[in-house]
Enzyme design. Structure first.
Site, mmCIF file in Angstrom:
data_model
loop_
_atom_site.group_PDB
_atom_site.id
_atom_site.type_symbol
_atom_site.label_atom_id
_atom_site.label_comp_id
_atom_site.label_asym_id
_atom_site.label_seq_id
_atom_site.Cartn_x
_atom_site.Cartn_y
_atom_site.Cartn_z
ATOM 1 N N SER A 133 0.896 -1.233 0.026
ATOM 2 C CA SER A 133 -0.040 -0.056 0.023
ATOM 3 C C SER A 133 1.030 1.107 -0.025
ATOM 4 C CB SER A 133 -1.035 0.038 1.366
ATOM 5 O OG SER A 133 -1.681 1.248 1.456
ATOM 6 N N TYR A 146 -1.318 0.056 10.847
ATOM 7 C CA TYR A 146 -1.532 -0.470 9.481
ATOM 8 C C TYR A 146 -0.174 -0.296 8.523
ATOM 9 C CZ TYR A 146 -3.434 -1.124 4.712
ATOM 10 O OH TYR A 146 -3.457 -1.472 3.535
#
Length: 282
Positions: A133, A146
């Site tokens: 990501s 995250y």
């Protein structure tokens, strides 16, 4: 000749979109989810669906992968896609919540990779794609945990790429920007049980932003999945291109990563003269 894909986390989002795109070019796909019944629509399309919890024991994961190999003879492309986002401040996240997050986003991917690699090594070919990501480029308020899982994944990906490249195996991290999936909602996003009032003025604006951005993201997952399939197979627009260690997709990803690189270069230059003074004198 049809290639065989093994894709985790296929009940929605990129997992489902990549499955459909791979099937669309005539390849075989083994699509997994913790509950294979959630993949009924994919099964009706000809996808081989399997229940797989990436937090299962290595023995159980090995068995699922062995079954997939028995089904099609090989696994040519592995896409480690299963994962979720744990939002909240760093201090708010408990040890258990942090470990659960890493178990799915990092250790689960490692376990599946360990199960698949022996088959790829045996035939001296294969592609492993870890879904990273843009969060792996910069730690952000409300999503620090995250981000940390994606940072960890990059270190693993870059090292593994160098280790298995001589064996004919390619490893890449796919780093999407914000795509219009369900990733910011439902069971894909969870919050810590603890909430710290002192942090609320900093955390809440970003928590609200996530909620407002849900299903307003600029990226089209169908287009993103198509590019991923072309990139991992070296076909279409990606014919003749060598996969990088980190493949960004989405205009917002390009903009954000460029900004991060420029900021880091500026910081490095500002401290360089002091940093080099710490060497042992010749």
């Amino acid at each position: 000749m049809a290639r065989t894909w093994f894709i985790t986390g296929c009940s929605s989002g990129f997992g489902k979109a990549i499955t459909k795109a791979a099937l669309g070019v005539g390849d075989n796909v083994i699509a997994t989810s913790r509950d294979a019944s959630k993949l009924a629509d994919l099964a009706q399309s000809g996808v081989y669906t399997v229940s797989l919890d990436v937090n299962s024991s290595q023995k159980d994961i090995d068995a699922v992968v062995a079954d997939a190999v028995n089904k099609y003879g090989s696994i040519d492309i592995l896409v480690n896609n299963a994962g979720y986002i744990l939002e909240g401040g760093i201090e708010e996240v408990s040890d258990e919540e942090a470990r659960d997050h890493f178990n799915t986003n990092v250790f689960g991917q490692l376990a599946v990779t360990r199960a698949v690699l022996p088959y790829m090594r045996a035939k001296k070919s294969g592609v492993i794609a870890n879904m990273g990501s843009i969060a792996g480029w910069r730690g952000g308020i409300n999503c620090g945990m995250y981000c940390s899982t994606k940072f960890a994944l990059i270190g693993i990906t870059e090292a593994l790429k160098k280790e298995v490249e001589p064996l004919g195996i390619t490893v890449v991290a796919i780093e999407p920007g914000y795509f219009r999936t369900d990733f910011l909602s439902g069971g894909h996003k969870v919050s810590p049980k603890n909430s710290i009032p002192d942090l609320e003025p900093v955390i809440k604006p970003f928590k609200d932003m996530f909620s407002m951005y849900d299903h307003q993201q600029p990226g089209d997952p169908t287009k993103g999945a198509q590019l991923i399939v072309e990139a991992l197979t070296g076909t279409g627009r990606c014919a003749g291109k060598k996969l990088p260690a980190r493949l960004a997709i989405g205009s917002d990803a390009i903009a954000m990563i460029t900004e991060v690189l420029e900021d880091k270069k500026k910081e490095l230059d500002e401290w360089k003269d002091l940093a080099v003074t710490t060497d042992i004198a010749a």
